[in-house]
Design an enzyme around this catalytic site. Structure first.
Site, PDB file in Angstrom:
ATOM      1  N   SER A 199      67.663  17.538  33.082  1.00 54.32           N
ATOM      2  CA  SER A 199      67.403  16.467  34.042  1.00 54.32           C
ATOM      3  C   SER A 199      66.071  15.799  33.728  1.00 54.32           C
ATOM      4  O   SER A 199      65.895  15.272  32.638  1.00 54.32           O
ATOM      5  CB  SER A 199      67.456  17.041  35.458  1.00 54.32           C
ATOM      6  OG  SER A 199      67.455  16.022  36.428  1.00 54.32           O
ATOM      7  N   GLU A 243      75.056  12.875  37.655  1.00 57.24           N
ATOM      8  CA  GLU A 243      75.548  13.104  36.291  1.00 57.24           C
ATOM      9  C   GLU A 243      76.217  11.865  35.714  1.00 57.24           C
ATOM     10  O   GLU A 243      76.206  11.667  34.492  1.00 57.24           O
ATOM     11  CB  GLU A 243      76.510  14.289  36.266  1.00 57.24           C
ATOM     12  CG  GLU A 243      76.702  14.892  34.886  1.00 57.24           C
ATOM     13  CD  GLU A 243      75.427  15.483  34.303  1.00 57.24           C
ATOM     14  OE1 GLU A 243      75.455  15.888  33.120  1.00 57.24           O
ATOM     15  OE2 GLU A 243      74.393  15.557  35.009  1.00 57.24           O
ATOM     16  N   HIS A 300      75.697  17.655  37.689  1.00 53.78           N
ATOM     17  CA  HIS A 300      74.261  17.774  37.475  1.00 53.78           C
ATOM     18  C   HIS A 300      73.754  19.072  38.102  1.00 53.78           C
ATOM     19  O   HIS A 300      73.113  19.071  39.156  1.00 53.78           O
ATOM     20  CB  HIS A 300      73.571  16.570  38.122  1.00 53.78           C
ATOM     21  CG  HIS A 300      72.239  16.222  37.531  1.00 53.78           C
ATOM     22  ND1 HIS A 300      72.094  15.610  36.313  1.00 53.78           N
ATOM     23  CD2 HIS A 300      70.974  16.404  38.001  1.00 53.78           C
ATOM     24  CE1 HIS A 300      70.808  15.411  36.060  1.00 53.78           C
ATOM     25  NE2 HIS A 300      70.108  15.903  37.078  1.00 53.78           N
TER      26      HIS A 300
END
Length: 331
Positions: free
Chosen positions: A171, A278, A308
Site C-alpha cells: 500500500s 485495490e 487491499h
C-alpha cells in the site's frame, strides 16, 4: 491502508513464541533485552551481531528520535538485507508485516536480514517539508533520511551491507519502496510494490491521498509534498521516475478488487473499502506497467484476484522471495 489489528505486548510475545517454536524462549530474551542493549551503545561503538537467524528488536537513533526496528538476522550471517515497509496505518509498536503475515517464516532459512521499521504512520516514508499543521505533529517526518542514511549506518555495525539491499512495501509502502529505490540505486538492488499507489500524480489522485491521510490521523498532505504540481509530487511518483529504475529487478503486484476467502475475517464493511482501494492500486499498477514497457524497462507486473488486505500481501512477498534472493545473491 486497512485497520491495524494492534496487539498488546503480551499477545505479540505469544505470537512470536508460536512462530519461533522450540527456540521461542531464547528469542524472547533476545527481543526484549536487545532493544535496551542496542540503544545504550554509542553509534560509533562496534556491536556484536545477534545470533544468525534470530529475531531482535533494536532502537535506532534518528533525527526524528529513537525508531524501533524489528529484525530477523540472516540465517548464515550474510550481509544482504530486505527492508519491508508498512501501509498507511503503520502501528507505533510493531510492524504489521510481523504480526499480520508469515514473512518471518517465509525467509527463516535464507541468508538475508529482514528489516522492519516500526512507525511511519501516514508518512509515505518521505522527508516532509514540515510537521503536519493539522494534527499538532511536533516533529517533521524524515523517513527517507532514516531509511537511506541513519538506519543503514546503524545496521552496518552488525555486518549488514549498506549497498546490498532490497526494499518492498504494501500500500503506502509500495510506492515508497519504488521511490526510494529510484533515488538510491547505490543502496537497493531490488524493489517491490504490493498494492502500492505508484502513480500519485494521476489526475485527482492527489486528492485521494489527501483524503486518506486526513482520515488516518488528520495529516495534511500539503506539509508532506506541497500542493499538487509541487516538484515533490513528481519526485515521489515511481511512474514519472521510471527511467531511474532502469536495470533494477522489480516486482509490482495488485489485486483486481474481487474478494475471496482471505477477506472473510475482515467483515463486509472493511471488505467493501478494500475492494475500492485495490481497484485504484490495480489501475496504478497497470499504468506503471505500461509506462515501463514503453521505455523498454523490465519489470514483472502481476494482477490477480484479491483486495487491499494483508493475506494478499503475504502471498505477494512469498512470490517475490525467489526474485529477491536472486537479486541479492542470497539464496
Amino acid at each position: 491502508m486497512r485497520g491495524s489489528r494492534v496487539r498488546s505486548d503480551k499477545r505479540l510475545r505469544r505470537w512470536i513464541l508460536r512462530k519461533a517454536g522450540a527456540a521461542g524462549v531464547l528469542v524472547l530474551l533476545i527481543i526484549w533485552s536487545g532493544a535496551v542493549v542496542a540503544a545504550a551503545a554509542p553509534l560509533g561503538t562496534p556491536v556484536l551481531r545477534a545470533p544468525a537467524g534470530e529475531y531482535q528488536e533494536l532502537m535506532v537513533p534518528s533525527g526524528m528520535g529513537p525508531i524501533e526496528v524489528q529484525v530477523q538476522w540472516a540465517a548464515r550471517g550474510g550481509g544482504s538485507a530486505l527492508y519491508v515497509l508498512d501501509g498507511l496505518r503503520a502501528p507505533r509498536d510493531h510492524s504489521q508485516w510481523v504480526s499480520d503475515t508469515d514473512v518471518l517464516r517465509h525467509f527463516a532459512g535464507d541468508d538475508i536480514t529482514l528489516v522492519f521499521p516500526v512507525g511511519g504512520h501516514s508518512s509515505f516514508y518521505a522527508d516532509w517539508y514540515r510537521p503536519s499543521s493539522t494534527n499538532g505533529q511536533a516533529t517533521t517526518y524524515k523517513w527517507e533520511t532514516f531509511l537511506t542514511e541513519e538506519l543503514p549506518a546503524f545496521l552496518a555495525r552488525y555486518g549488514v551491507s549498506r549497498t546490498d539491499n532490497a526494499i518492498v512495501g504494501a500500500s503506502m509502502g509500495g510506492g515508497a519502496a519504488l521511490t526510494l529505490a529510484a533515488h538510491h540505486r547505490d543502496q537497493f538492488r531490488f524493489a517491490g510494490s504490493f498494492s502500492g499507489f505508484v502513480n500519485p500524480t494521476f489526475p485527482m489522485w492527489n486528492e485521494a491521498v489527501r483524503a486518506a491521510m486526513w482520515d488516518e490521523g488528520r495529516f495534511n498532505v500539503d506539509d508532506m509534498w506541497g500542493p499538487a504540481g509541487d516538484p515533490a509530487w513528481t519526485r515521489h511518483d515511481p511512474t514519472v521516475q521510471a527511467e531511474l529504475l532502469r536495470g533494477l529487478p522489480m516486482y509490482i503486484s495488485a489485486g483486481n478488487g474481487v474478494p475471496g476467502l482471505p477477506d472473510v475475517p475482515y467483515g463486509a464493511g472493511n471488505t467493501v473499502n478494500a475492494m475500492g482501494l485495490e481497484a485504484m492500486a490495480m489501475t496504478a499498477a497497470r499504468i506503471f506497467g505500461d509506462r515501463v514497457a514503453s521505455l523498454g524497462i523490465a519489470a514483472r507486473v502481476d494482477i490477480g484476484n484479491g483486495t487491499h488486505t494483508w493475506p494478499y500481501w503475504d502471498r505477494a512477498i512469498a512470490t517475490a522471495r525467489p526474485m529477491i534472493l536472486d537479486a541479492l545473491g542470497a539464496g
